[in-house]
Each structure stands twice: as C-alpha cells, then as structure tokens.
Design an enzyme around this catalytic site. Structure first.
Site, PDB file in Angstrom:
ATOM      1  CG  ASP A   1      -4.540  -3.826  -8.826  1.00  0.00           C
ATOM      2  OD1 ASP A   1      -4.812  -4.588  -9.778  1.00  0.00           O
ATOM      3  OD2 ASP A   1      -5.181  -3.827  -7.759  1.00  0.00           O
TER       4      ASP A   1
HETATM    5  C1  BGC Z   1      -7.474  -6.166  -8.662  1.00  0.00           C
HETATM    6  C2  BGC Z   1      -6.330  -7.116  -8.433  1.00  0.00           C
HETATM    7  C3  BGC Z   1      -6.241  -8.122  -9.544  1.00  0.00           C
HETATM    8  C4  BGC Z   1      -6.130  -7.406 -10.868  1.00  0.00           C
HETATM    9  C5  BGC Z   1      -5.983  -8.325 -12.056  1.00  0.00           C
HETATM   10  C6  BGC Z   1      -7.488  -5.611 -10.074  1.00  0.00           C
HETATM   11  O1  BGC Z   1      -8.669  -4.934 -10.336  1.00  0.00           O
HETATM   12  O2  BGC Z   1      -7.402  -5.121  -7.733  1.00  0.00           O
HETATM   13  O3  BGC Z   1      -6.469  -7.737  -7.187  1.00  0.00           O
HETATM   14  O4  BGC Z   1      -5.154  -8.972  -9.333  1.00  0.00           O
HETATM   15  O5  BGC Z   1      -7.295  -6.617 -11.034  1.00  0.00           O
HETATM   16  O6  BGC Z   1      -7.124  -8.992 -12.372  1.00  0.00           O
END
Ligand code: BGC
Length: 757
Positions: A282
């Site tokens: 993530d």
């Molecule tokens: C979130 C994810 C997301 C990623 C990219 C993160 O902060 O937890 O769900 O896909 O950002 O934007």
C-alpha cells in the site's frame, strides 16, 4: 457419451491453450530477464504516484527522468489517456529496454460513471449488477489509459467507527467472497487480452478491517481461528477467481506488519492459496515500517522483498536500498529476479509487450466514458443499493403532487453525491438531490429547498470532513437563522424530505469516528422539522452504520441511501416516488449505540448466552443498559410490499459425507406492489470440535415476486458448505446436527434441522 467426449475435448483444449500461453509467457519473460541489468530489475519494482500532473510536466518531471533510466515499473493515479500515452512513450521509446509501464488507479466504484460506494453496492445482494458495475468501470478506465485498478477492497469489518467500512462489503465473509468473485470477473473478464478488461488488485491483505477501536491504520490482533473462519474468505475467493494482483495492508498481523509478513505473503497467499500474480504494497507501506519499529529503510525493504512483496508503492525503499542489501548479502539476486519476473508477467498478461499502447486509443474516451447507457445502469444499481429502514403507515412512496420541502445540508450538493474514493469523477456532473427530485417529479410537484443547518456545528470538524474538493459550502449564517429559514420553507409543504447524515468524506480512509450519530446541528434540525407535525422522510446519507436509535423512534420514514454515485439523485427520486420498489438489505449491523461495537450477527454463543427474547439476566453475557440486539440486524431492509415466508422443508433429515439435500421455502408477496426479496440461508453447526457461530450466511437468492404471487426458493446444501477451519486450521466438515434457517434478514428466520452422518 458423445457429449462427455466433447466436454472432455473442450476442457483439454482450454487447458492446452492456457499451458501454451503460459509457456510462451515464460519463454518471453525469461529471454527478457537475460537482458535486464540489476538496476533495471529493481526499477521494475518501483511504483511512484503521479497524481495530477499536466501534459508538459509529465515529460519533464523527476518521474520522467526515472522512466527514461528504467527505474519505474508503473505509475498510478494519473488521469487522461493523452497524458498516459505520453508517459508510455517515454518508457517504450526512451528507456534502454523499452519495457512498457502499467498504469494503476483507485477505480473503486466506477470511473466517471460512479456506482454506489462498495458498502452500498453490497446491499443490493445482486451479483450480476455488481459484476456489471466493475465491468463498466473497466471499460471506462481502460478507455482512459488505465490497465490496473486497486480494487476490489474486500476487508471484512464489524466496526462502524472505522471509516473504511464504506469501501468494503460489510461484515460477512461468505457474502464478501461472492462479491469479490463478481468484481474480479467484472474487471478482468475471461482473460486480460481484451482491451476493455483491466487487472484487479485485491486489498488490503490482510485483516485491515479489524483495527483496534476502529481507528484507521491501528494495530490488528486476532486468533488464527477468527482469521481463517471469519476474515480470510473474501481474499481467498478473489485469488481463486484469478485476481492478477494483491495489495498488502498497512496493519500488522501477528505482530509483524503485513508488508513484511512472510507467513502471510508466501506461506498462506502463494503456497496455500496458489496465488500466482504479484503483490504490491500500500502507499508508503514499506517506509512506514520504520515507524512500526522494525528497522531502517534498508532493513524493512529487505524484509518486504523476502516476505514476498514484488512492488513498492511510493516508498522507493526497493529502489534506494535493494542493491546495497544484495551486496551485503541481505537479499539474494534470486529474490529480486522473482519479484521482477512477476511484474513482467503481469505486463505480458495485460498484452502490453505486444502493444504498449493497447489502452491508449485516444478516440475511446468520447465514445465510452460516462455514456447514457452506463449512467442508466448506474442509476438502476444505485436504486437497488438503498435500504428502507423504516416506513410507518406507508408514508413512502410519496406522491408526485403538492409541495415537497427538501431540507438539509446534503440536499444541494453535487460533490457530495458520488462518495469516497471516486477519484476519476467530474465533480460538476452529478445532479444534486434537489435537481434529481425535480427532474423526476416534473411539473407535477413543486420542490422547495432550505439548507437548514451546516454539516456540523464545529466548523473545523466540517473542514476535516469535506476534504478533496468535497466542500459543502459552509453557510456563515447562525444556526438559528438557518433553522428559521428551513421552518419557513417547510411551513407550506405537504411533505418534508430531510437530506441529512454524513458528508462523503466522513467515511473512507482516515475518517474514523467515535460518535457515529447524525451530527449535532443536523439532529437539532430534524427534531424541529418533526415538531411541525408534517410528514418527514429522512433521506440518510452515510458511509457507515450510524446510531439511529432516536431517529428510529421518532421519524416515520427512513431511507438509507449511502452514497449512490454519480446518478444517485435520480435513483433516490426513483425510490422516493415509487418508480422503483426498494430491495436493499443491510450487509452490516446497525448498533443501538457505539458501546455495542464490534457487533455482528454471526457471533458465538459463549458459555453464558442470554435466552432468546430476553433483555437482561444477571451473570449472563449482556449489558445493564441496552439489550444485545442491534437496532437493525444484518440482512434487514424493508420493501413497499410485504413478503411472507412458509416453514422450511428439507428434502431429507439426514445426509452423509457424499450426499446433499435441498432446503425450500415458499415466499409470498402479500402486498399490492411487485418487488424483489433477498431470501437468505443461514446455518448453525450445533456441536463442533471448536466453538461455532450461532448462525452463518451460506446462501442467498434475490427473487422477483409479483403482488399476490408466491415463489418457492430452494437452496442446495452439501457437506462442502458446512466446512470450517478446525483447531489445526484444516478445512473440514464434522458430523452432527445442523440448523437451517431461512428468512428475509438474519433475525427473522424459520428453521429446520438435519443430521450430517
Ligand atoms: C489506500 C489504498 C489505495 C492507495 C493508492 C492508500 O492510502 O490505503 O487503498 O489503493 O492509497 O491510492
């Protein structure tokens, strides 16, 4: 016999085709691996975010330089096919090996045509509609250059304080698994060779939906029993459905952050579940492990790679430290090769090596994005996601006549309609609730409007709750002035529609709440509106279960509309005016108060259960101040008609390990309106080698029944359906007695018993 041979031939041909394809891919990727330098391999593992960059910047940014140097494997959240084409050109024309990039985005519930937030979508219990929503998202995203989506989000959640409950499918692992499969099918199609299919990314692996106290990113700690029986199913279902990638979660699992957890990423995901795609972290998941306290950037990057992570989102920990770690013997080249191969394979599966511009047809957006057809489907799907929580004296549907006062801070906003994580939406496009209602009422009814209150009394809270350009244009007038105007507006109305609840950014990431009521000034407004004595319909916007104990007691009609997407306003009108009979059912329990959280229907009996129907008994598992029951149970939702269930009949009272039986129930539409009913099957395993829940969802069927007609709904029960993870984490069924329960929600069920020998 002939049919059997044909079937065998087909199966063999498909298998051979797949094997050939895999062999071709291996050949191609292995050849490329021979040419690629160590730096370029590490570059493939790097995923920076581009965000909002203009076309000119795209060419000249720091990222552009890295792309030319072969230090980038993909980028994400860049919107616009022309920009994407330009960046792809950098990779395939100006980098040494010309390896194409992948372009990701959080296409979570639609692209420019936005569908309901996932929690709302799940309340439709309509797997075809859910699959179709993902397919339309894939068509639109792929038309705009995106080939990879960070969706589906399948985290099971039983805690309404957690803002990200909005992004998942609620509290049930079985339903969550079915939805995960539908989403993967919708995004990826049969295979990824088509230009309008995109690669899915299942997230957030694992257990992200169970943070302590519902606070986002907080510590998760649970037994393996709970993990496998209650939380893992949706991830595994997505893997079985062929998800191309998986995203690691921010939280720790068993004391080790998921991003560095080898047991999770390799033993479970790859060895046990046979996942063969790639794993991405993530956002800054690697560098955050420094704060988790398990080492410096070099250490945590090496740990992530060794655990089985292939791609580093944003941290640049792989890019900046892996070579050093290799020199120092902290990782092996084989580990880097493996990750690099998985990224190259994903690009191969997406067809990017045969055509790096496969997703860059600049004529597609105008024809395929936000089309009338897509919007019509989104509107219909949104109307299926709404849950009618209360409807005293059939106040709803309202007639298209007279004067309708629409009051509340959420009535006149476009930006608030689509809901959290609608990254690609054009915020000017969604209709406001007022516009939607007026369009549907036409000239038959007059819609009048007053804001009535701000979102919350505290302006700083409102500012935090309306981030990402989702402002509700805070009104500088005093609370009294706003209220006075609203009461005047309501004075001449025949009915009041109160558009209240959460702003769209009050749920979603980093939007946890400890008080999950309708905010203060709005609640006051509602009370004052009720005092007028006019009929009041509460149209409730929310991304999570709210505490509605007071509202349930005093407001005659409550329609929970979540955040229904770009077409929500029309869909709400469809249901309020009765063009559509509501059929949504909750996939998450609504508590009576925050103190009951975590609350879920599939709890265990304990050694001191409270007798059914009782409120309190000393030395039983209960509370002094409220009953154990939720306000609205899992599976609950009303219709404009009424459904009656017959007793459950079983085709046999006994089955053996190879047998199966059918449970049937006759459902009758007793009302005057045709409607859909979600018939739910629950099962209880009465005695187990480990304790088992009081009921678990094991099947459902959404059926359309005309007024006055009946339908017999049948469920097939096999021993496979009765399996669970035993103490040794073996997935088994055990002989014994089982209760079969069927009903229109998890509380009101009819039951029958059978024995598995
Ligand atoms: C979130 C994810 C997301 C990623 C990219 C993160 O902060 O937890 O769900 O896909 O950002 O934007």
């Amino acid at each position: 016999m002939k049919k059997l041979l044909i079937l065998l031939f087909c199966v063999l041909s498909v298998t051979t085709f797949a094997q050939n394809r895999d062999a071709e891919m291996d050949l191609f990727v292995n050849k490329l691996m021979k040419k690629i330098t160590l730096d370029e391999k590490i570059g493939q593992l790097n995923l920076p975010v581009t965000g909002e960059i203009t076309t000119g910047q795209a060419k000249n940014s720091d990222i552009a330089t890295k792309i030319r140097e072969g230090k980038v494997g993909g980028v994400f959240n860049l919107k616009g096919v022309e920009k994407i084409k330009e960046i792809q050109r950098l990779a395939v024309q100006e980098s040494r090996l010309k390896i194409p990039l992948i372009f990701g985005m959080d296409v979570v519930h639609g692209y420019e045509t936005v569908f309901p937030i996932p929690l709302g979508l799940s309340c439709s219990w309509d797997m075809n509609a859910i699959e179709q929503s993902a397919h339309i998202a894939a068509i639109e995203a792929s038309a705009d250059g995106i080939c990879w989506t960070f969706s589906p989000m399948v985290d099971v959640c039983r805690d309404a304080r957690w803002g990200r409950i909005a992004e998942g499918s609620g509290e049930d692992p079985f339903l969550g698994g079915e939805i995960a499969k539908a989403m993967i099918k919708g995004y990826q199609g049969k295979n990824l060779s088509q230009k309008n299919n995109i690669m899915a990314c299942v997230k957030h692996f694992a257990l992200y939906g169970a943070p302590d106290a519902g606070r986002d990113y907080n510590t998760v700690d649970m037994s393996h029993q709970r993990m496998f029986n209650e939380y893992m199913r949706p991830y595994q279902a997505a893997v079985e459905a062929g998800a191309g990638s998986v995203m690691a979660s921010f939280n720790e699992v068993d004391g080790v952050p998921a991003t560095a957890n080898k047991w999770l990423m390799t033993d479970v995901l790859r060895n046990q579940w046979k996942f063969n795609g790639f794993v991405v972290t993530d956002f800054t998941g690697i560098s955050e492990m420094i704060q988790h306290g398990i080492g410096d950037l070099q250490t945590v990057s090496a740990r992530a790679l060794k655990a089985g992570i292939d791609m580093d989102m944003v941290s640049e920990g792989f890019l900046s430290t892996l070579k050093k770690s290799l020199m120092e013997g902290k990782v092996t080249e084989a580990q880097i090769n493996l990750a690099c191969k998985r990224i190259l394979e994903a690009k191969y599966k997406l067809g990017l090596f045969s055509d790096p511009y496969k997703y860059c047809d600049i004529t597609r957006p105008a024809k395929e994005i936000y089309t009338t057809e897509h919007r019509d489907i989104a509107r219909k799907t949104a109307s299926e996601s709404f849950v009618l929580l209360k409807n005293e004296h059939n106040l709803l549907p309202i007639k298209k006549q007279g004067t309708i006062a629409v009051v509340g801070p959420l009535a006149n906003s476009k930006a608030n309609m689509p809901g959290t994580w609608s990254v690609a939406v054009d915020l000017k496009m969604p209709a406001t609730l007022i516009e939607g209602l007026q369009t549907i009422a036409g000239d038959k009814a007059q819609i009048v409007y007053a804001k009535g209150s701000n979102l919350a009394g505290d302006s700083a809270y409102e500012a935090r709750a309306t981030a990402f350009s989702r402002s509700l244009n805070r009104d500088e007038r005093s609370d009294e002035e706003l209220l006075k105007e609203a009461l005047q507006t309501a004075q001449n109305a025949d009915v009041i529609v109160a558009a209240l609840g959460e702003s769209s950014e009050m749920s979603g990431e980093s939007s946890s709440r400890t008080n999950i009521n309708i905010p203060d000034v709005q609640q006051h407004l509602l009370k004052e509106l009720l005092k007028t004595g006019k009929p009041v319909v509460l149209v409730l916007f929310t991304g999570r279960p709210l505490v509605l104990t007071w509202e349930n007691e005093h407001v005659p009609a409550i329609l929970n509309v979540w955040f229904g997407g770009s077409e929500a306003a029309y869909a709400i009108g469809d249901v309020l005016f009765g063009n559509v009979n509501p059929s949504g059912k909750l996939t998450t329990s609504f508590p009576q108060n925050v103190g009951q959280i975590p609350i879920h229907y599939n709890y265990k009996n304990t050694g001191r259960p409270l007798e059914e129907g009782k409120w309190f008994e000393k030395f039983r598992s209960n509370y002094l101040d409220v009953s154990n029951d939720p306000l609205y149970p899992f599976g609950y939702g009303l219709s404009y008609t009424q459904f009656e269930y017959s007793n459950v009949t079983l085709s046999s009272p006994v089955i053996d390990g190879k047998g199966e039986l059918t449970a049937s129930v006759k459902v009758t539409n007793k009302g005057k309106i045709d409607g859909y009913e979600v018939v739910q099957l629950y099962i209880r395993d009465l005695v187990g080698s480990v304790t088992r829940p009081v009921k678990e969802l094991k099947g459902f069927d959404k059926v359309f029944i005309k007024s006055g007609e009946s339908q017999t709904v049948k469920f097939r029960i096999t021993p496979d359906l009765l399996k669970f993870y035993n103490y040794d984490l073996k997935y088994v069924w055990e002989p014994g007695d089982f209760d079969v329960m069927i009903g229109g929600n998890s509380r009101d069920v009819k039951s029958a018993r059978f024995t598995l020998k």
